[in-house]
Design a protein around this motif. Structure first.
Motif, PDB file in Angstrom:
ATOM      1  N   ALA A 222      -1.448 -18.569  16.438  1.00  0.00           N
ATOM      2  CA  ALA A 222      -1.556 -17.477  15.564  1.00  0.00           C
ATOM      3  C   ALA A 222      -0.209 -17.097  15.094  1.00  0.00           C
ATOM      4  O   ALA A 222      -0.184 -16.171  13.810  1.00  0.00           O
TER       5      ALA A 222
ATOM      6  N   HIS B  48      -6.478 -16.554  19.449  1.00  0.00           N
ATOM      7  CA  HIS B  48      -7.155 -15.645  18.385  1.00  0.00           C
ATOM      8  C   HIS B  48      -6.842 -15.946  16.887  1.00  0.00           C
ATOM      9  O   HIS B  48      -5.714 -15.269  16.728  1.00  0.00           O
ATOM     10  N   LEU B  49      -7.704 -16.504  16.191  1.00  0.00           N
ATOM     11  CA  LEU B  49      -7.390 -17.155  15.004  1.00  0.00           C
ATOM     12  C   LEU B  49      -8.289 -16.621  13.873  1.00  0.00           C
ATOM     13  O   LEU B  49      -9.368 -16.171  14.143  1.00  0.00           O
ATOM     14  N   ASP B  50      -7.685 -16.161  13.007  1.00  0.00           N
ATOM     15  CA  ASP B  50      -8.542 -15.954  11.459  1.00  0.00           C
ATOM     16  C   ASP B  50      -8.284 -17.111  10.672  1.00  0.00           C
ATOM     17  O   ASP B  50      -7.498 -17.984  11.093  1.00  0.00           O
ATOM     18  N   ASP B  51      -8.741 -17.097   9.650  1.00  0.00           N
ATOM     19  CA  ASP B  51      -8.976 -18.492   8.891  1.00  0.00           C
ATOM     20  C   ASP B  51      -7.474 -18.575   8.444  1.00  0.00           C
ATOM     21  O   ASP B  51      -7.139 -19.815   8.406  1.00  0.00           O
TER      22      ASP B  51
ATOM     23  N   GLN C 161      -5.279 -20.076  11.155  1.00  0.00           N
ATOM     24  CA  GLN C 161      -5.939 -21.539  11.523  1.00  0.00           C
ATOM     25  C   GLN C 161      -5.296 -22.576  10.384  1.00  0.00           C
ATOM     26  O   GLN C 161      -4.789 -23.421  10.685  1.00  0.00           O
TER      27      GLN C 161
ATOM     28  N   SER D  53     -11.995 -24.100  15.851  1.00  0.00           N
ATOM     29  CA  SER D  53     -11.855 -23.071  16.414  1.00  0.00           C
ATOM     30  C   SER D  53     -13.415 -22.295  16.890  1.00  0.00           C
ATOM     31  O   SER D  53     -14.221 -22.208  15.896  1.00  0.00           O
TER      32      SER D  53
ATOM     33  N   ARG E 260     -15.297 -19.150  17.296  1.00  0.00           N
ATOM     34  CA  ARG E 260     -15.549 -17.977  17.238  1.00  0.00           C
ATOM     35  C   ARG E 260     -16.580 -17.228  17.893  1.00  0.00           C
ATOM     36  O   ARG E 260     -16.353 -15.850  18.153  1.00  0.00           O
TER      37      ARG E 260
ATOM     38  N   HIS F  61     -12.606 -18.492  21.738  1.00  0.00           N
ATOM     39  CA  HIS F  61     -11.311 -18.637  21.172  1.00  0.00           C
ATOM     40  C   HIS F  61     -10.429 -19.839  21.483  1.00  0.00           C
ATOM     41  O   HIS F  61      -9.386 -19.926  21.433  1.00  0.00           O
TER      42      HIS F  61
ATOM     43  N   HIS G 152     -20.730 -20.092  16.006  1.00  0.00           N
ATOM     44  CA  HIS G 152     -19.988 -19.816  14.732  1.00  0.00           C
ATOM     45  C   HIS G 152     -18.614 -20.415  14.825  1.00  0.00           C
ATOM     46  O   HIS G 152     -17.649 -20.026  15.885  1.00  0.00           O
TER      47      HIS G 152
ATOM     48  N   VAL H  40     -15.309 -22.606  13.122  1.00  0.00           N
ATOM     49  CA  VAL H  40     -14.314 -22.934  11.773  1.00  0.00           C
ATOM     50  C   VAL H  40     -13.549 -24.129  12.249  1.00  0.00           C
ATOM     51  O   VAL H  40     -12.793 -24.159  12.980  1.00  0.00           O
TER      52      VAL H  40
END
Length: 286
Positions: A21, A48-51, A54, A124, A126, A244, A269, A271
């Motif tokens: 991250a 702990h990633l958001d789009d 990532q 990833s 989620r 995660h 879910h 990604v």
């Protein structure tokens, strides 16, 4: 400094000592690229990633593919693999994204149906179900190395036709549209890829329809025989997801598939970002 723990005698490793991250120093990213060449599957826990994060981390491995039309996330650098709708509801079993998830249960290389197939994928976790939904990998470098020398040499001379429309229609006729067939016509790929510094790899999977120059029956017999060999237990690593986890794999060295879970009652879910290949597997595929 990376801490690398092998997960299977032949391939796959757990990687600790990096936070995906945050910006990653160039020497660390170089070590990760080398580890991917060596182990083919990397497991990075606790990411702990958001789009956006990532995507930024994935670009350290190379330019990213754009997600194909017809998939969730089309036109962006991410593909969403989920059984959830916009409000978090579990979608119907007939929903196209559920059918796409069903197709992902077949052994495959991501994007092998493209003239320049993918180099690597990063997935990833989620949201994960309480049971099932593993991702399994088959080590195609190990499978090739286990063949006798004469068979290795024969296979190095062969090309296979990879056909997106054919493979999707085998799962469900509703899974592929005429527009998708037109966008992804069949392409020739080498049956053996010889680009990895740690050894050649078989290259087949669910999209491999036939062998160039062979009849249908002979083609299918060879492909199915090689697939049965490559997916023997000795070549498999099965990953049980934790929240995660981030997995990175070399699409040109391993096959992968998802395993079933209670998709009508539990949410999953994921990604994925996909690192583009730098060239075709054979010149005629371009």
């Amino acid at each position: 400094m990376l801490n690398i723990t092998p997960l299977q005698p032949l391939f796959a490793a757990r990687i600790e000592g990096v936070d995906a991250a945050q910006p990653v120093a160039a020497p660390v990213m170089a070590a990760l690229r080398d580890a991917l060449d060596r182990y083919s599957v990397l497991v990075l826990p606790g990411q702990h990633l958001d789009d956006a994060a990532q995507i930024a981390f994935s670009e350290g491995f190379g330019a990213l593919e754009q997600t194909r039309p017809g998939a969730l996330g089309a036109g962006s650098a991410v593909i969403v693999l989920s059984n959830m709708g916009p409000a978090g509801e579990i979608v119907a079993p007939s929903d196209k994204q559920v059918l796409n998830n069903k197709a992902n249960r077949l052994w495959h290389h991501d994007s092998s149906f493209k003239p320049v197939p993918a180099r690597a994928s990063l997935l990833s976790a989620r949201q994960i179900p309480s049971a099932g939904g593993n991702t399994e990998f088959a080590f195609m470098r190990g499978a090739f190395a286990a063949l006798d020398a004469a068979e290795q040499q024969r296979l190095k001379q062969l090309a296979a036709w990879h056909d997106f429309g054919w493979s999707r229609a085998r799962v469900d006729a509703a899974l592929v549209s005429d527009a998708e067939r037109a966008q992804h016509p069949p392409v020739r790929q080498a049956v053996v890829l010889q680009e990895n510094p740690y050894g050649p790899a078989l290259y087949l999977g669910a999209h491999a329809r036939s062998i160039d120059g062979m009849g249908d029956a002979e083609s299918r017999a060879l492909i199915e025989s090689l697939m049965a060999h490559a997916t023997e237990d000795r070549f498999i690593y099965s990953h049980r997801w934790s929240p995660h986890d981030l997995l990175i794999w070399d699409n040109r060295a391993v096959l992968h598939r998802a395993t079933p879970f209670a998709s009508t009652t539990e949410r999953r879910h994921m990604v994925r970002t996909t690192v583009a290949g730098q060239g075709p597997t054979i010149a005629a595929a371009a």
